[in-house]
Design an enzyme around this catalytic site. Structure first.
Site, PDB file in Angstrom:
ATOM      1  N   THR A 114     -49.451   7.778  -5.118  1.00  0.00           N
ATOM      2  CA  THR A 114     -49.086   6.432  -5.552  1.00  0.00           C
ATOM      3  C   THR A 114     -47.615   6.397  -5.937  1.00  0.00           C
ATOM      4  O   THR A 114     -46.972   7.427  -6.114  1.00  0.00           O
ATOM      5  CB  THR A 114     -49.897   5.989  -6.782  1.00  0.00           C
ATOM      6  OG1 THR A 114     -49.390   6.659  -7.951  1.00  0.00           O
ATOM      7  CG2 THR A 114     -51.377   6.265  -6.621  1.00  0.00           C
ATOM      8  N   ASP A 115     -47.103   5.196  -6.087  1.00  0.00           N
ATOM      9  CA  ASP A 115     -45.833   5.027  -6.773  1.00  0.00           C
ATOM     10  C   ASP A 115     -46.135   4.893  -8.269  1.00  0.00           C
ATOM     11  O   ASP A 115     -47.283   4.941  -8.712  1.00  0.00           O
ATOM     12  CB  ASP A 115     -45.084   3.812  -6.231  1.00  0.00           C
ATOM     13  CG  ASP A 115     -43.577   3.912  -6.450  1.00  0.00           C
ATOM     14  OD1 ASP A 115     -43.128   4.706  -7.290  1.00  0.00           O
ATOM     15  OD2 ASP A 115     -42.841   3.161  -5.781  1.00  0.00           O
ATOM     16  N   TRP A 116     -45.087   4.686  -9.042  1.00  0.00           N
ATOM     17  CA  TRP A 116     -45.119   4.718 -10.505  1.00  0.00           C
ATOM     18  C   TRP A 116     -46.192   3.769 -11.069  1.00  0.00           C
ATOM     19  O   TRP A 116     -46.072   2.557 -10.979  1.00  0.00           O
ATOM     20  CB  TRP A 116     -43.742   4.332 -11.015  1.00  0.00           C
ATOM     21  CG  TRP A 116     -43.491   4.495 -12.474  1.00  0.00           C
ATOM     22  CD1 TRP A 116     -43.714   3.576 -13.445  1.00  0.00           C
ATOM     23  CD2 TRP A 116     -42.936   5.640 -13.136  1.00  0.00           C
ATOM     24  NE1 TRP A 116     -43.334   4.077 -14.669  1.00  0.00           N
ATOM     25  CE2 TRP A 116     -42.844   5.342 -14.513  1.00  0.00           C
ATOM     26  CE3 TRP A 116     -42.496   6.893 -12.700  1.00  0.00           C
ATOM     27  CZ2 TRP A 116     -42.331   6.231 -15.445  1.00  0.00           C
ATOM     28  CZ3 TRP A 116     -41.984   7.779 -13.630  1.00  0.00           C
ATOM     29  CH2 TRP A 116     -41.911   7.458 -14.980  1.00  0.00           C
TER      30      TRP A 116
END
Length: 770
Positions: A303-305
């Site tokens: 995932t991203d942040w």
């Protein structure tokens, strides 16, 4: 929501007819299965978790120190398998990285016998290590149209990242820039899918080396991001929805990721936003079907942040974090970048015990994580030592960064041959970008926002310092007129002092106005109006009244509209974000010691409400009014076209030929064109090959870039450039979602040379990719 929740099949199911995207390695697979077989459920869930390094630091420690008690909680108790980021999002030294990551790996190996994988955003060189090499941003690399510069820059970055004790970078970024408002334009390779694909492939090769199954100590794993459609947000704001036709999604937005995976990319980071109403982090079709199954790809998706959180907090497709985790993991996410919350581990364990996430999905994700760590050799050598990397931040790497900066700068206008500037002339250097390293580098430079760059980059030359070195300090007058408020938001400016600059112009022969943007990154860089600031435009207008010739130097992460001041300038140079050696590169170009060879990587807009990409549909530019009672019309406008760029030379194209004027999907098309340097200087020219499908079953694009090659020519020299295509390269995705190459005519263009070719037989593919 129902779609994401229902897809519970294992992501390990792959189409047997598709060759593995990364070659199968029996020895690695044996080790993966042996390790997986002895792992507990807690350990498996921990391997799927990535936390921010600040969670294991002693509060208030400067320099950063690892807190053993916190580390014992994160790794000892929760078995976390990955850590990311720079402490306090500011670059440590390579010596400090050695201490920090050694401590993390020691704990991980003692606790589980499984190494941690540390990841950093090394996005244009080693952005998070002091004294390393910073390259131009990716948008500059695209402007070079030079694949070798992309590969070499990534190779050097990999070397210096390993010197920083880190084996993994969230790079390269391959989001098509389809909206120039977007604050991440500069992190990518522009608006064209082919340029993004080619530069992405080159960078994956540079980062990882030739063998993705055995990454040596001089290379690192990539995380190609942000899969996909991220750069097409309707609003232009960061992390906001995109609406993309199914045909464009497959044909254009997927193309760079397809190319990167076929080159061996080991990990992919998902898009933070949604496409056509479905958040990518919950999209089983895009994550599992398109990436893992259709390509038989055994890499890992991260995932991203905090983007699993965003499925319920922002996207509103889940009622709480637990349901969001269920959706994302079942959709195909293998590792959650859950930077501050260990609750992910507890909730995912509950979901497994409740049967909501099948054990097969957990095991599949763990195989992908473990496989990555074995491919990197981390089980045998969890850490690296900066002492083994003597070329870190050295002269050879600096020369490569300077070359990349030089080839990326674009000469857009040069009336009356104002450039190059003659030695001995008095130069007024003005504008807010004239004397800052921050502006040259942009975001992801020592810090996330790049706002402290001048504290870290004192050893390098601002534009003013470089101009003094090149033209003599006595010949350069610095009076900026407009400056940025460094304590405010990136767009804020101090009270202008334009009259001081006007007065200084009286002592100058020529004015060089450095205008554009200050640094920003991601959401803080959101923008509502592309027009350049009023203060900066007023500065140029006031200076124009002096009658002195003006050279505009555009320096920023995205195009800012300057239609009202462009006519006031004799010359315009776009330097984009050229990095620490940008000042030197610009000074060399303005003096004529170097020659311009960059070309626009995107369409530069002229009007706020006429934003267009070069591959617009023919119907978007009718060109003349329809006959009859109603004046139906459509016009495309832009300041500078994609692929446009001047030189101190002129280049003459001739003898454009192809080996087959009639072709099928299976044929190889070999185009040749002669290019002559008709100038008096050594120069480089990027030869771009475009196609136009004249009639198609779906409204065709105006034109598409199909191939490019950069050559160097001596004065008077002619070279024959060869550009090869497969017939299938001219296919498109039809309204039915299938790839198709249709019988009919194509117009091909290189420079001012045009020829027509004809496809003699229609072919429609049943496979998702060709």
């Amino acid at each position: 929501m129902a779609l994401a929740g229902m897809m519970l099949v294992s992501c390990g199911q792959q189409q047997p007819s598709v060759e593995p995207a990364i070659p199968y390695d029996a020895e690695i697979e044996k080790k993966v299965e042996e390790t997986l077989g002895r792992m507990t459920l807690d350990e498996k869930i921990g391997q799927m978790t990535e936390l921010n390094v600040d969670l294991v630091g002693k509060p208030g420690s400067h320099p950063f120190e690892v807190d053993e008690a916190l580390l014992d909680t994160v790794i000892g108790k929760y078995k976390v398998g990955s850590i990311l980021n720079a402490p306090y999002t500011a670059a440590p030294t390579k010596e400090e990285w050695k201490v920090i990551i050694d401590a993390i790996q020691k704990k991980s190996m003692e606790t589980m016998g499984i190494p941690c994988i540390y990841g950093l955003d090394m996005n244009h060189g080693v952005t998070y290590t002091q004294d390393g090499t910073l390259f131009p941003q990716n948008i500059n690399v695209a402007a070079t149209f030079n694949r070798e510069l992309a590969r070499r820059g990534a190779e050097i970055t990999a070397y210096e990242t390993r010197a920083s004790n880190t084996p993994w970078s969230y790079s390269p970024t391959l989001d098509l820039v389809r909206n120039p408002l977007w604050p991440r334009v500069w992190e990518n390779f522009g608006e064209d899918p082919y340029v993004n694909a080619e530069m992405g492939k080159a960078m994956v090769l540079g980062f990882q080396g030739e063998d993705p199954n055995h990454i040596d100590k001089n290379h690192i794993a990539t995380s190609v991001k942000h899969y996909m459609g991220y750069g097409a947000a309707v609003s232009g704001k960061d992390r906001t929805p995109a609406i993309i036709s199914p045909a464009d999604l497959r044909e254009k937005h997927f193309a760079p990721y397809l190319a990167a995976i076929r080159q061996g990319a080991l990990t992919i980071m998902a898009n933070s936003g949604s496409i056509n109403g479905m958040p990518v982090h919950a999209n089983y079709e895009l994550l599992t079907k398109w990436l893992k199954e259709d390509l038989n790809w055994d890499g890992m998706i991260i995932t991203d942040w905090a983007d699993i959180d965003n499925l319920w907090k922002r996207e509103k497709i889940a009622k709480d974090k637990k349901e969001a985790i269920k959706m994302a993991i079942n959709a195909g996410i293998d590792m959650s970048m859950d930077p501050y919350d260990l609750g992910f581990c507890r909730l995912l364990k509950e979901l497994v015990e409740e049967g909501e996430v099948p054990m097969s999905r957990i095991d599949d994700a763990n195989r992908r994580v473990l496989r990555l760590k074995y491919r990197l050799g981390l089980f045998d050598q969890p850490t690296t030592d900066y002492k083994d990397y003597p070329e870190f931040g050295g002269k050879v790497h600096a020369e490569a960064a300077l070359q990349s900066a030089t080839e990326s700068m674009i000469l857009l206008k040069n009336e009356a041959n104002v450039l190059p500037l003659a030695k001995g002339k008095r130069i007024l250097l003005t504008g807010p970008n004239a004397n800052q390293m921050r502006c040259l580098n942009g975001g992801w430079s020592y810090t996330w926002q790049g706002h402290l760059t001048d504290q870290f980059a004192g050893a390098y030359n601002t534009i003013y310092e470089a101009m003094c070195n090149e033209f003599g300090a006595n010949n350069v007058i610095l009076e900026q007129g407009v400056t940025y408020n460094e304590k405010g938001n990136y767009w804020e400016e101090n009270v202008p002092q334009i009259q001081k600059a006007v007065a200084a112009a009286g002592r100058a022969d020529v004015i060089v106005a450095c205008i554009g943007e200050n640094s920003y990154c991601e959401t803080p860089g959101n923008l509502t109006d592309l027009t350049l600031s009023q203060n900066q435009r007023d500065l140029v207008k006031a200076l124009a009244k002096t009658g002195k010739p003006i050279v505009l130097v555009l320096n920023g992460g995205r195009p800012r509209i300057i239609a009202d001041i462009e006519p006031l300038a004799k010359s315009v140079v776009d330097i984009l974000l050229p990095g620490n050696y940008g000042g030197d590169a610009l000074a060399n170009l303005l003096s004529g010691d170097s020659n311009f060879s960059g070309k626009m990587p995107y369409t530069y807009p002229k009007e706020v409400h006429s934003l267009i990409n070069y591959d617009y549909k023919n119907a978007e530019h009718i060109g003349e009014a329809m006959e009859g009672a109603y004046n139906y019309d459509a016009q495309v406008s832009f300041q500078w076209a994609f692929g446009y760029g001047l030189s101190y030379n002129t280049y003459e194209y001739s003898n454009f030929q192809v080996n087959k004027t009639d072709f099928t999907a299976e044929d190889e098309l070999v185009f040749t064109v002669d290019v002559k340097n008709t100038g008096t200087r050594v120069g480089k020219e990027s030869v771009l090959l475009f196609s136009s499908d004249l009639i198609a079953s779906m409204t065709p694009d105006n034109r598409r870039l199909r191939q490019f090659e950069k050559i160097e020519l001596q004065p008077g020299e002619t070279k024959t450039v060869t550009l090869k295509l497969k017939g299938s390269d001219l296919a498109f995705v039809g309204y039915d979602g299938k790839w198709r190459l249709e019988e009919g005519d194509f117009r091909m263009q290189a420079g001012n040379q045009v020829l027509n070719i004809r496809c003699s037989a229609t072919k429609v593919w049943d496979t998702p990719n060709i």
